[in-house]
Write a protein that holds these residues in place. Structure first.
Motif, PDB file in Angstrom:
ATOM      1  N   GLY A   1      41.433  35.447  25.555  1.00 26.93           N
ATOM      2  CA  GLY A   1      41.175  34.543  26.676  1.00 26.93           C
ATOM      3  C   GLY A   1      41.971  33.260  26.646  1.00 26.93           C
TER       4      GLY A   1
ATOM      5  N   GLY B   1      46.237  34.355  29.559  1.00 29.63           N
ATOM      6  CA  GLY B   1      46.315  34.767  30.962  1.00 29.63           C
ATOM      7  C   GLY B   1      47.153  35.997  31.243  1.00 29.63           C
TER       8      GLY B   1
ATOM      9  N   THR C   1      45.480  38.949  33.150  1.00 32.72           N
ATOM     10  CA  THR C   1      44.737  38.656  34.390  1.00 32.72           C
ATOM     11  C   THR C   1      44.816  39.802  35.393  1.00 32.72           C
ATOM     12  OG1 THR C   1      45.216  36.301  34.121  1.00 32.72           O
ATOM     13  CG2 THR C   1      44.511  37.019  36.316  1.00 32.72           C
TER      14      THR C   1
ATOM     15  N   ARG D   1      38.255  38.753  42.540  1.00 33.70           N
ATOM     16  CA  ARG D   1      38.286  37.510  41.748  1.00 33.70           C
ATOM     17  C   ARG D   1      39.107  37.712  40.488  1.00 33.70           C
ATOM     18  NH1 ARG D   1      32.499  34.554  42.422  1.00 33.70           N
ATOM     19  NH2 ARG D   1      33.474  33.172  40.932  1.00 33.70           N
ATOM     20  N   ARG D   2      39.899  36.706  40.150  1.00 35.28           N
ATOM     21  CA  ARG D   2      40.738  36.827  38.959  1.00 35.28           C
ATOM     22  C   ARG D   2      39.903  36.638  37.701  1.00 35.28           C
ATOM     23  NH1 ARG D   2      44.090  31.076  38.743  1.00 35.28           N
ATOM     24  NH2 ARG D   2      42.401  29.818  39.583  1.00 35.28           N
ATOM     25  N   ILE D   3      40.129  37.477  36.727  1.00 35.67           N
ATOM     26  CA  ILE D   3      39.472  37.346  35.430  1.00 35.67           C
ATOM     27  C   ILE D   3      40.457  37.757  34.337  1.00 35.67           C
ATOM     28  CG2 ILE D   3      37.182  37.867  36.393  1.00 35.67           C
ATOM     29  CD1 ILE D   3      37.421  40.600  34.862  1.00 35.67           C
ATOM     30  N   TYR D   4      40.095  37.447  33.100  1.00 28.98           N
ATOM     31  CA  TYR D   4      40.867  37.950  31.963  1.00 28.98           C
ATOM     32  C   TYR D   4      40.297  39.310  31.589  1.00 28.98           C
ATOM     33  CZ  TYR D   4      42.352  33.051  31.207  1.00 28.98           C
ATOM     34  OH  TYR D   4      42.865  31.785  31.347  1.00 28.98           O
TER      35      TYR D   4
ATOM     36  N   CYS E   1      40.899  41.029  29.065  1.00 34.68           N
ATOM     37  CA  CYS E   1      40.707  41.194  27.618  1.00 34.68           C
ATOM     38  C   CYS E   1      39.327  40.728  27.168  1.00 34.68           C
ATOM     39  CB  CYS E   1      41.783  40.437  26.829  1.00 34.68           C
ATOM     40  SG  CYS E   1      41.621  38.622  26.868  1.00 34.68           S
ATOM     41  N   LEU E   2      38.640  39.926  27.980  1.00 33.46           N
ATOM     42  CA  LEU E   2      37.339  39.392  27.561  1.00 33.46           C
ATOM     43  C   LEU E   2      36.194  39.999  28.365  1.00 33.46           C
ATOM     44  CD1 LEU E   2      37.679  35.599  26.628  1.00 33.46           C
ATOM     45  CD2 LEU E   2      37.588  37.612  25.152  1.00 33.46           C
ATOM     46  N   THR E   3      36.356  41.260  28.759  1.00 33.16           N
ATOM     47  CA  THR E   3      35.253  41.946  29.416  1.00 33.16           C
ATOM     48  C   THR E   3      35.328  43.413  29.020  1.00 33.16           C
ATOM     49  OG1 THR E   3      34.105  42.172  31.537  1.00 33.16           O
ATOM     50  CG2 THR E   3      36.496  42.490  31.567  1.00 33.16           C
TER      51      THR E   3
ATOM     52  N   ALA F   1      47.032  36.127  39.086  1.00 33.22           N
ATOM     53  CA  ALA F   1      46.271  34.875  39.100  1.00 33.22           C
ATOM     54  C   ALA F   1      46.598  34.055  40.339  1.00 33.22           C
ATOM     55  CB  ALA F   1      46.561  34.065  37.841  1.00 33.22           C
TER      56      ALA F   1
ATOM     57  N   GLU G   1      41.009  31.438  46.398  1.00 32.29           N
ATOM     58  CA  GLU G   1      39.991  30.464  45.978  1.00 32.29           C
ATOM     59  C   GLU G   1      40.145  29.172  46.787  1.00 32.29           C
ATOM     60  OE1 GLU G   1      40.389  30.071  41.688  1.00 32.29           O
ATOM     61  OE2 GLU G   1      39.755  32.147  41.363  1.00 32.29           O
TER      62      GLU G   1
ATOM     63  N   GLY H   1      45.443  28.419  33.427  1.00 28.83           N
ATOM     64  CA  GLY H   1      44.957  29.525  32.607  1.00 28.83           C
ATOM     65  C   GLY H   1      45.993  30.607  32.376  1.00 28.83           C
ATOM     66  N   ASN H   2      47.223  30.383  32.786  1.00 27.80           N
ATOM     67  CA  ASN H   2      48.316  31.319  32.534  1.00 27.80           C
ATOM     68  C   ASN H   2      49.446  30.586  31.834  1.00 27.80           C
ATOM     69  OD1 ASN H   2      46.848  32.337  35.115  1.00 27.80           O
ATOM     70  ND2 ASN H   2      47.926  34.115  34.283  1.00 27.80           N
TER      71      ASN H   2
END
Ligand SMILES: Cc1cc2nc3c(=O)[nH]c(=O)nc-3n(C[C@H](O)[C@H](O)[C@H](O)COP(=O)(O)OP(=O)(O)OC[C@H]3O[C@@H](n4cnc5c(N)ncnc54)[C@H](O)[C@@H]3O)c2cc1C
Ligand code: SF4
Ligand code: FES
Ligand code: FES
Lengths: 169, 316
Positions: free
Chosen positions: A43, A46, A49, A55-58, A60-62, A109, A116, A146-147
């Motif tokens: 996380g 980025g 992403t 919606r943008r998310i990472y 790797c963290l889900t 992203a 957004e 975040g990138n």
């Protein structure tokens, strides 16, 4: 092992995965969608992403199993050679990369980031929380923090995003 | 990651009951802190209870004024809510100063409160750490402590709490609502929610095993001018060295909570009487008893100057 069904770039994909599989690994290792990159896996960069339900998310963290039925859009789903998404085309035009490793994440992203702003989400750079956000370079930089780009293509990335943002949708 | 079994919870009470039933179970919400730590085997739950399907993603007005924020409201949505922006600006600002757009889209209200420290020795599994492995010792004491606590720390642990959101919630005196395995509910004032490390730095909150957070409530708006000023090593996407959450009234009175300085959001109500006299006496009272290290003594000065700039803006 656990069963999960994802809608990836418009197509339903049924998978049987170790529960530990992140969404990023499911995309890359099980669906061979290697556009999304693994930079840090924590996380912090980025590169992974993607958009989930817009919606943008990472990724790797889900966990993949946490996304039963969800619509996932990766860089492959945004556009393909010959039929590029305007953001992909703008990155090419403005040279918004050097090695290209962070680029799929930057593009996913930035596409979601413009949505957004349209939806009225404020940022740390927004001076007045009660007024709509302005589309300034400062806003774009903050919202894209975040990138990380190890090659430092930031100024060209801001140019590419600014061009797409300025076009009527 | 260690292997784990996985289930999706169908109600908050069921989630709490499932957690009590299964040894080593953990809830997973946004997953942005838990999965990070699971990859490093700092957390190794045998069972994950996915709570994302629970309808706790709403922000509702309370009968007596104030808001009830569902435990699963994402940080992005909480920061963007018009009522929060208008009446609780300090909370919007704190959220927007934290993490990145992608993380805020996933991070939840409850998960944010429960995120664990960013002490680098906690993250380095080759080093002793009382928080990660009770009784093993604290590698930070005598180590590199630039990021660590300056007040409220103990011989066992000098870590800080990393949340920005929690600092604003402390200034607002939010209340955490929970449900336990037996279905009993309770309301925990944020001041009593996070703990100082003492002898047991691995126990970070007043939650009982399996206790599930359902919501956080805010009292009716305080008015005044609201600020969240965060100082960090880079302009964005970095944790606080020091942060100041403030709600200031026209007459110079107000409330101040500090981030980056302690194991919990740091607020000393009695010290707030000094606020009309300026940042120097106020911060001296807020950080009375501080025991910084050589590496982080700068935080004491930084906190005073950050408060001074907030107070100047509040007057201006
Ligand atoms: C690179 C990076 C930078 C970051 N920068 C910042 C920053 O600048 N400021 C900041 O404040 N934060 C920052 N964060 C942290 C981020 O805010 C947290 O990871 C996030 O808020 C955690 O929320 P979550 O829903 O993803 O929690 P999860 O990871 O899902 O859960 C965290 C913990 O809470 C428990 N839990 C979750 N929901 C409940 C519930 N309803 N009841 C009981 N227990 C529950 C879980 O069991 C787990 O132990 C950063 C994170 C990363 C990776
Ligand atoms: S400060 Fe706390 S978290 Fe850091 S090494 Fe010491 S015991 Fe562990
Ligand atoms: S690989 Fe996911 S943020 Fe770096
Ligand atoms: S183009 Fe190389 S990391 Fe961004």
């Amino acid at each position: 092992m656990s069963k999960v069904s994802l809608r990836v770039n418009g197509e339903v994909r049924n998978l049987e995965l170790d529960t530990r599989t992140t969404l990023l690994d499911a995309l890359r290792e099980h669906l061979q969608l290697t556009g999304s990159k693994k930079g840090c896996d924590h996380g912090q960069c980025g590169a992974c992403t993607v958009m989930v339900e817009g919606r943008r998310i990472y990724s790797c963290l889900t966990l993949a199993v946490m996304h039963e039925g969800d619509a996932v859009t990766t860089i492959e789903g945004l556009g393909q050679p010959g039929n590029l998404h305007p953001m992909q085309a703008a990155f090419v035009k403005h040279d918004g990369y050097q090695c290209g490793y962070c680029t799929p994440g930057q593009i996913c992203a930035s596409v979601a980031m413009l949505e957004e702003i349209k939806a009225g989400v404020p940022s740390h750079a927004t001076a007045d929380l009660t007024a709509p956000s302005q589309l300034t370079a400062e806003e774009i930089r903050e919202r894209m923090s975040g990138n990380i780009c190890r090659c430092g293509a930031y100024s060209n990335i801001v140019d590419a995003i600014t061009e797409v943002a300025g076009r009527p949708a | 990651m260690k292997p784990f079994t996985y289930e999706r919870a169908r109600s908050p009470a069921e989630a709490a009951a499932a957690a009590a039933r299964q040894p080593g179970a953990k809830f997973i919400a946004g997953g942005t802190n838990l999965l990070d730590l699971m990859k490093l085997q700092i957390e190794a739950p045998a069972h994950l209870i996915d709570v994302n399907g629970l309808a706790l993603d709403k922000i509702e007005p309370m009968p007596e004024g104030g808001l009830r924020i569902g435990a699963l409201v994402r940080n992005t949505d909480l920061a963007a809510d018009q009522r929060v922006r208008r009446d609780y600006g300090v909370l919007s600002r704190a959220l927007l100063a934290g993490a990145s757009g992608q993380l805020r889209n996933k991070a939840t209200t409850a998960g944010n409160l429960l995120q664990r420290t960013r002490c680098p020795y906690f993250y380095d599994t080759a080093q002793p750490c009382n928080k990660r492995q009770p009784g093993s010792g604290c590698s930070a004491i005598g180590g590199v402590t630039r990021q660590h606590a300056v007040i409220g720390s103990s011989e066992a642990c000098i870590a800080t709490h990393p949340s920005d959101m929690a600092i604003a919630m402390r200034a607002l005196d939010a209340v955490v609502e929970t449900v336990k395995a037996d279905g009993a509910t309770r309301r925990i004032p944020i001041a009593e929610f996070h703990r100082l490390p003492g002898e047991t730095p691995h126990i970070e909150t007043s939650l009982e095993a399996g206790e599930f957070i359902t919501a956080v409530t805010l009292s009716p708006p305080l008015g005044g001018r609201q600020f969240y000023r965060k100082v960090r090593d880079r302009a964005s996407y970095a944790f606080a060295l020091v942060s100041v959450a403030a709600v200031m009234q026209r007459d110079g009175t107000g409330r101040v909570a500090l981030g980056g300085v302690a194991h919990k959001p740091w607020r000393v109500e009695a010290a707030e009487a000094e606020l009309p006299r300026g940042a120097k006496p106020a911060m001296a009272a807020i950080l009375d008893g501080a025991r910084p290290t050589d590496d982080n003594a700068f935080k004491v000065t930084l906190a005073e100057r950050t408060l001074a700039s907030v107070l100047a803006e509040a007057r201006g």
